[in-house]
Design a protein around this motif. Structure first.
Motif, PDB file in Angstrom:
ATOM      1  N   VAL A  93       0.843  -1.196   0.000  1.00  0.00           N
ATOM      2  CA  VAL A  93       0.000   0.000   0.000  1.00  0.00           C
ATOM      3  C   VAL A  93       0.873   1.238   0.000  1.00  0.00           C
ATOM      4  CG1 VAL A  93      -1.630   1.347   1.375  1.00  0.00           C
ATOM      5  CG2 VAL A  93      -1.967  -1.101   1.120  1.00  0.00           C
ATOM      6  N   ASN A  94       0.565   2.174  -0.891  1.00  0.00           N
ATOM      7  CA  ASN A  94       1.239   3.471  -0.939  1.00  0.00           C
ATOM      8  C   ASN A  94       0.295   4.501  -0.328  1.00  0.00           C
ATOM      9  OD1 ASN A  94       2.244   6.035  -1.708  1.00  0.00           O
ATOM     10  ND2 ASN A  94       3.274   5.163  -3.493  1.00  0.00           N
ATOM     11  N   SER A  95       0.747   5.203   0.688  1.00  0.00           N
ATOM     12  CA  SER A  95      -0.122   6.131   1.418  1.00  0.00           C
ATOM     13  C   SER A  95      -0.681   7.249   0.542  1.00  0.00           C
ATOM     14  CB  SER A  95       0.631   6.740   2.600  1.00  0.00           C
ATOM     15  OG  SER A  95       1.768   7.471   2.147  1.00  0.00           O
ATOM     16  N   SER A  96      -0.032   7.526  -0.587  1.00  0.00           N
ATOM     17  CA  SER A  96      -0.480   8.624  -1.446  1.00  0.00           C
ATOM     18  C   SER A  96      -1.321   8.156  -2.636  1.00  0.00           C
ATOM     19  CB  SER A  96       0.726   9.417  -1.968  1.00  0.00           C
ATOM     20  OG  SER A  96       1.572   8.590  -2.753  1.00  0.00           O
ATOM     21  N   GLU A  97      -1.538   6.849  -2.746  1.00  0.00           N
ATOM     22  CA  GLU A  97      -2.317   6.313  -3.859  1.00  0.00           C
ATOM     23  C   GLU A  97      -3.615   5.687  -3.359  1.00  0.00           C
ATOM     24  OE1 GLU A  97       0.025   3.578  -6.080  1.00  0.00           O
ATOM     25  OE2 GLU A  97       1.509   5.078  -6.712  1.00  0.00           O
ATOM     26  N   LYS A  98      -4.701   5.939  -4.085  1.00  0.00           N
ATOM     27  CA  LYS A  98      -5.990   5.382  -3.700  1.00  0.00           C
ATOM     28  C   LYS A  98      -5.995   3.870  -3.904  1.00  0.00           C
ATOM     29  CE  LYS A  98      -9.044   9.351  -4.204  1.00  0.00           C
ATOM     30  NZ  LYS A  98     -10.330   9.841  -4.753  1.00  0.00           N
ATOM     31  N   ILE A  99      -6.739   3.200  -3.035  1.00  0.00           N
ATOM     32  CA  ILE A  99      -6.866   1.743  -3.109  1.00  0.00           C
ATOM     33  C   ILE A  99      -8.322   1.381  -3.397  1.00  0.00           C
ATOM     34  CG2 ILE A  99      -4.910   1.174  -1.628  1.00  0.00           C
ATOM     35  CD1 ILE A  99      -6.798   1.060   0.735  1.00  0.00           C
ATOM     36  N   HIS A 100      -8.500   0.207  -3.960  1.00  0.00           N
ATOM     37  CA  HIS A 100      -9.826  -0.314  -4.277  1.00  0.00           C
ATOM     38  C   HIS A 100     -10.054  -1.517  -3.370  1.00  0.00           C
ATOM     39  CE1 HIS A 100     -12.533  -2.473  -7.464  1.00  0.00           C
ATOM     40  NE2 HIS A 100     -13.164  -2.193  -6.349  1.00  0.00           N
ATOM     41  N   VAL A 101     -11.058  -1.415  -2.483  1.00  0.00           N
ATOM     42  CA  VAL A 101     -11.269  -2.438  -1.465  1.00  0.00           C
ATOM     43  C   VAL A 101     -12.759  -2.709  -1.298  1.00  0.00           C
ATOM     44  CG1 VAL A 101     -10.740  -3.120   0.916  1.00  0.00           C
ATOM     45  CG2 VAL A 101      -9.296  -1.453  -0.223  1.00  0.00           C
ATOM     46  N   LYS A 102     -13.093  -3.952  -0.948  1.00  0.00           N
ATOM     47  CA  LYS A 102     -14.467  -4.290  -0.558  1.00  0.00           C
ATOM     48  C   LYS A 102     -14.588  -4.096   0.953  1.00  0.00           C
ATOM     49  CE  LYS A 102     -15.449  -7.704  -4.190  1.00  0.00           C
ATOM     50  NZ  LYS A 102     -16.561  -6.977  -4.821  1.00  0.00           N
ATOM     51  N   VAL A 103     -15.537  -3.250   1.359  1.00  0.00           N
ATOM     52  CA  VAL A 103     -15.730  -2.951   2.776  1.00  0.00           C
ATOM     53  C   VAL A 103     -17.067  -3.538   3.236  1.00  0.00           C
ATOM     54  CG1 VAL A 103     -16.044  -1.103   4.459  1.00  0.00           C
ATOM     55  CG2 VAL A 103     -14.354  -0.853   2.640  1.00  0.00           C
ATOM     56  N   PRO A 104     -17.097  -4.246   4.367  1.00  0.00           N
ATOM     57  CA  PRO A 104     -18.357  -4.841   4.843  1.00  0.00           C
ATOM     58  C   PRO A 104     -19.364  -3.776   5.264  1.00  0.00           C
ATOM     59  CG  PRO A 104     -16.615  -5.117   6.474  1.00  0.00           C
ATOM     60  CD  PRO A 104     -15.956  -4.580   5.246  1.00  0.00           C
TER      61      PRO A 104
END
Length: 206
Positions: A93-104
């Protein structure tokens, strides 16, 4: 959450079998500017961690040889019939880049909603998780869905819930349904039969 891993030098299915026999699970870390790294993890610790919802949707602090880096769990494989985790994949994970995640999604106040309290209805959860995009610092462990105003016959859509600041939903469709409220089929049929059996007003039932 913190995860301790170890660098893995041996490759191949034979090496993986030996790891599993020794109580370890093979894995890999990839992403970012660094090359993929093969790792191993304590199987029992990983097995129990996978039972926790937050392990699947949180930024993890992975320690390897005393160095800590932030990762996301991206995939894992389990044995067809044994309680055995076969492999685990993690992404840097890069703190400055957005991530794509499934959140419950966590549903609250269903029992006090008009649908349940007044109409004895049932609220069905159409979605149990949501695809989101955000910076790592903004990643929520879960998204709360308030059902307090749900009434029978109504649906709750994505546009009806408030997302945490910095979090954007990745929508597949116009405005996906999150939950619906309805009277159970059995109760509807019973009510219909009771209405059919009732005598018209002013007449005696024969």
């Amino acid at each position: 959450m913190k995860v301790v891993a170890f660098l893995r030098t041996e490759q191949g299915s034979g090496a993986s079998r030996r790891l599993r026999t020794a109580g370890q699970t093979p894995g890999i870390i990839y992403g970012g500017t660094e090359a993929p790294v093969s790792i191993s993890l304590d199987h029992n610790a990983l097995y129990h961690a996978l039972k926790k919802e937050t392990f699947h949707s949180s930024i993890l602090d992975m320690e390897i040889d005393g160095k800590v880096q932030q990762v996301l769990l991206r995939d894992f494989q389990v044995h067809a019939y044994k309680q055995l985790v076969m492999h685990a994949d993690f992404q840097r994970v890069n703190s400055s880049e957005k991530i794509h995640v499934k959140v419950p999604l966590h549903f609250v106040n269903a029992e006090t909603s008009p649908a349940v309290k007044l109409s004895a209805g049932i609220i069905s959860h159409v979605l149990t998780e949501l695809d989101v995009s955000c910076l790592p610092k903004d990643l929520p462990e879960f998204i709360e869905v308030d059902l307090a105003n749900m009434e029978v016959g109504n649906s709750l859509h994505l546009s009806n819930i408030t997302l945490p600041e910095g979090v954007t939903a990745i929508v597949h469709g116009d405005d996906p349904t999150i939950a619906t409220a309805a009277i159970p089929a059995g109760k509807v049929e019973a009510a219909g039969e009771a209405a059919e059996g009732a005598a018209p007003e002013g007449e005696e039932k024969k």
